[in-house]
Design a protein around this motif. Structure first.
Motif, PDB file in Angstrom:
ATOM      1  N   UNK A 191       0.866  -1.189   0.000  1.00 34.84           N
ATOM      2  CA  UNK A 191       0.000   0.000   0.000  1.00 34.84           C
ATOM      3  C   UNK A 191       0.896   1.231   0.000  1.00 34.84           C
ATOM      4  N   UNK A 192       0.288   2.384  -0.222  1.00 30.43           N
ATOM      5  CA  UNK A 192       1.057   3.640  -0.339  1.00 30.43           C
ATOM      6  C   UNK A 192       0.970   4.450   0.948  1.00 30.43           C
ATOM      7  N   UNK A 193       1.838   5.447   1.049  1.00 30.55           N
ATOM      8  CA  UNK A 193       1.856   6.304   2.234  1.00 30.55           C
ATOM      9  C   UNK A 193       0.497   6.951   2.483  1.00 30.55           C
ATOM     10  N   UNK A 194      -0.161   7.380   1.400  1.00 31.84           N
ATOM     11  CA  UNK A 194      -1.445   8.072   1.654  1.00 31.84           C
ATOM     12  C   UNK A 194      -2.495   7.098   2.186  1.00 31.84           C
ATOM     13  N   UNK A 195      -2.339   5.796   1.834  1.00 34.80           N
ATOM     14  CA  UNK A 195      -3.276   4.803   2.405  1.00 34.80           C
ATOM     15  C   UNK A 195      -3.062   4.706   3.912  1.00 34.80           C
ATOM     16  N   UNK A 196      -1.774   4.728   4.305  1.00 31.74           N
ATOM     17  CA  UNK A 196      -1.458   4.671   5.745  1.00 31.74           C
ATOM     18  C   UNK A 196      -2.090   5.864   6.469  1.00 31.74           C
ATOM     19  N   UNK A 197      -1.886   7.058   5.922  1.00 30.26           N
ATOM     20  CA  UNK A 197      -2.413   8.242   6.630  1.00 30.26           C
ATOM     21  C   UNK A 197      -3.941   8.289   6.596  1.00 30.26           C
ATOM     22  N   UNK A 198      -4.538   7.794   5.514  1.00 27.57           N
ATOM     23  CA  UNK A 198      -6.007   7.693   5.505  1.00 27.57           C
ATOM     24  C   UNK A 198      -6.477   6.803   6.656  1.00 27.57           C
ATOM     25  N   UNK A 199      -5.749   5.689   6.846  1.00 26.51           N
ATOM     26  CA  UNK A 199      -6.135   4.746   7.905  1.00 26.51           C
ATOM     27  C   UNK A 199      -5.928   5.354   9.291  1.00 26.51           C
ATOM     28  N   UNK A 200      -4.788   6.014   9.496  1.00 27.41           N
ATOM     29  CA  UNK A 200      -4.518   6.609  10.815  1.00 27.41           C
ATOM     30  C   UNK A 200      -5.559   7.679  11.131  1.00 27.41           C
ATOM     31  N   UNK A 224       3.270   5.520  24.713  1.00 25.84           N
ATOM     32  CA  UNK A 224       3.536   5.551  23.269  1.00 25.84           C
ATOM     33  C   UNK A 224       5.035   5.795  23.046  1.00 25.84           C
ATOM     34  N   UNK A 225       5.608   5.021  22.133  1.00 17.06           N
ATOM     35  CA  UNK A 225       7.052   5.154  21.850  1.00 17.06           C
ATOM     36  C   UNK A 225       7.306   6.093  20.681  1.00 17.06           C
ATOM     37  N   UNK A 226       6.230   6.377  19.931  1.00 15.13           N
ATOM     38  CA  UNK A 226       6.346   7.295  18.772  1.00 15.13           C
ATOM     39  C   UNK A 226       4.937   7.760  18.433  1.00 15.13           C
ATOM     40  N   UNK A 227       4.872   8.796  17.619  1.00 17.52           N
ATOM     41  CA  UNK A 227       3.583   9.217  17.059  1.00 17.52           C
ATOM     42  C   UNK A 227       3.568   8.706  15.621  1.00 17.52           C
ATOM     43  N   UNK A 228       2.720   7.789  15.303  1.00 18.41           N
ATOM     44  CA  UNK A 228       2.710   7.167  13.978  1.00 18.41           C
ATOM     45  C   UNK A 228       2.412   8.164  12.865  1.00 18.41           C
ATOM     46  N   UNK A 229       1.867   9.340  13.249  1.00 13.16           N
ATOM     47  CA  UNK A 229       1.657  10.388  12.235  1.00 13.16           C
ATOM     48  C   UNK A 229       2.993  10.940  11.751  1.00 13.16           C
ATOM     49  N   UNK A 230       4.044  10.715  12.575  1.00 15.68           N
ATOM     50  CA  UNK A 230       5.359  11.277  12.234  1.00 15.68           C
ATOM     51  C   UNK A 230       6.327  10.221  11.732  1.00 15.68           C
ATOM     52  N   UNK A 231       5.891   8.953  11.672  1.00 18.47           N
ATOM     53  CA  UNK A 231       6.809   7.928  11.168  1.00 18.47           C
ATOM     54  C   UNK A 231       6.459   6.554  11.702  1.00 18.47           C
ATOM     55  N   UNK A 232       7.327   5.584  11.373  1.00 21.78           N
ATOM     56  CA  UNK A 232       7.054   4.188  11.742  1.00 21.78           C
ATOM     57  C   UNK A 232       8.139   3.583  12.628  1.00 21.78           C
ATOM     58  N   UNK A 233       9.333   4.099  12.537  1.00 27.45           N
ATOM     59  CA  UNK A 233      10.457   3.474  13.250  1.00 27.45           C
ATOM     60  C   UNK A 233      10.510   3.952  14.698  1.00 27.45           C
ATOM     61  N   UNK A 234      10.782   3.006  15.605  1.00 27.48           N
ATOM     62  CA  UNK A 234      10.979   3.359  17.014  1.00 27.48           C
ATOM     63  C   UNK A 234      12.462   3.674  17.178  1.00 27.48           C
ATOM     64  N   UNK A 235      12.778   4.958  17.300  1.00 32.82           N
ATOM     65  CA  UNK A 235      14.201   5.350  17.333  1.00 32.82           C
ATOM     66  C   UNK A 235      14.503   6.143  18.595  1.00 32.82           C
ATOM     67  N   UNK A 236      14.229   5.530  19.770  1.00 30.90           N
ATOM     68  CA  UNK A 236      14.484   6.229  21.032  1.00 30.90           C
ATOM     69  C   UNK A 236      15.855   5.822  21.562  1.00 30.90           C
ATOM     70  N   UNK A 237      16.586   6.764  22.134  1.00 29.69           N
ATOM     71  CA  UNK A 237      17.833   6.343  22.782  1.00 29.69           C
ATOM     72  C   UNK A 237      17.475   5.571  24.054  1.00 29.69           C
ATOM     73  N   UNK A 238      18.432   4.798  24.541  1.00 33.87           N
ATOM     74  CA  UNK A 238      18.168   3.856  25.646  1.00 33.87           C
ATOM     75  C   UNK A 238      17.567   4.560  26.863  1.00 33.87           C
TER      76      UNK A 238
END
Ligand SMILES: O=P(O)(O)O[C@@H]1C[C@H](O)[C@@H](CO)O1
Ligand SMILES: O=c1cc[nH]c(=O)[nH]1
Length: 286
Positions: free
Chosen positions: A204-213, A248-262
């Motif tokens: 699916x495409x990015x806009x499908x993801x944002x439509x779903x969110x 929440x470890x991230x806001x999915x509106x801003x991305x998909x990867x969990x990139x928190x420092x330890x």
């Protein structure tokens, strides 16, 4: 109210070995669980060992050794509170709930509440927000938990205790921990089921993801994880109160990867613990 068995095939006089915990009626004195009032659970074993030892230090309640004799789950006891991890997803959670509920039923435990302390992906909420769920929806966006039994599709109602939710929210507010109330989407996988764009597969495409969110947001969903429908439906069926408290470890509106420092990850992981233990200590005044 007692935890009572919803299964008339189990014979009180016979043994019952809780295979995934590695003990049973004839190998461990289950009466030691008679005073349990809270079961705190979440995905990772290390997290729940840490929580149990911290709770013990803060309350001076002794912490048991790991009572589980298998390598699937850990079970720690600090006075009336059990700390048991459940792994990832409904299948693993279901095993843990079945064996924990049987253990408590054999022990004659009464008035037990279960609380899930987990991590999640935020939907329009900032990373580090503790979402205290007021409902759980499945991949079909219905407040149901679906089981397949004997080749038949069985739908179970999901429900979370409103009183616990409100008191947990109050606890978060008193602690100045950023929190939100909302529905939780329980996905059956971390990638496509949560419409990530960074899985091994993605058709699916990015806009499908944002439509779903955005659709999730319109349904009142504030976070996504992988256990809430099974957790809430199973406890409702067992007649036991339940609440879900996930950071929440991230806001999915801003991305998909969990990139928190330890350090940030650990600080975030402590937020549900601080909210839930403040709530529990008020109940058991420890
Ligand atoms: O309690 P945890 O942190 O395991 O909850 C979420 C949902 C899945 O179990 C897992 C996916 O990363 O984290
Ligand atoms: O985005 C996330 C983060 C944690 N757990 C999930 O299931 N999803």
């Amino acid at each position: 109210m007692s935890v009572f068995l919803h299964n008339n095939h189990l014979n009180a006089a016979e043994d019952d070995f809780l295979y995934h915990f590695g003990f049973g009626k004839y190998t461990k004195d289950l009466a030691q669980f008679a005073d349990v009032k809270f079961v705190c659970t979440g995905g990772s074993a290390h997290r729940f060992e840490l929580y149990a030892k911290l709770f013990s230090k803060e309350t001076a309640l002794p912490c048991s050794e790991n009572l589980a004799l298998s390598d699937r789950y850990v079970v720690y006891k600090t006075g009336p509170v059990l700390w048991i991890n459940h792994g990832i997803g409904a299948p693993s959670l279901s095993i843990m709930l079945n064996e924990t509920l049987k253990m408590l039923a054999y022990a004659g435990a009464k008035d037990v509440s279960f609380i899930r302390l987990g991590t999640s992906g935020g939907v329009g909420v900032a990373p580090g927000t503790v979402v205290i769920s007021d409902g759980a929806i499945n991949g079909e966006l219905k407040q149901k938990y679906v089981q397949w039994i004997a080749g038949e599709r069985v739908e179970r109602e999901t429900h979370l205790d409103e009183g616990m939710r409100a008191e947990l929210a109050q606890s978060a507010a008193h602690l100045d921990i950023p929190h939100a109330q909302g529905k939780t989407l329980c996905a059956d996988d971390f990638y496509e089921g949560q419409m990530r764009l960074d899985g091994f597969f993605c058709n699916y495409e990015s806009e499908d993801k944002f439509d779903f969110l955005r659709k999730l947001q319109s349904l009142g969903v504030r976070n996504i994880e992988m256990e809430s429908t099974c957790f809430s439906a199973t406890l409702l069926r067992a007649g036991v109160k339940g609440a879900i408290c996930c950071v929440t470890l991230l806001n999915r509106m801003d991305g998909d990867q969990v990139k928190l420092d330890k350090d940030t990850y650990l600080e975030f992981e402590m937020r549900p613990f601080r909210v839930v233990t403040a709530y529990i200590r008020k109940q058991i005044d420890a």
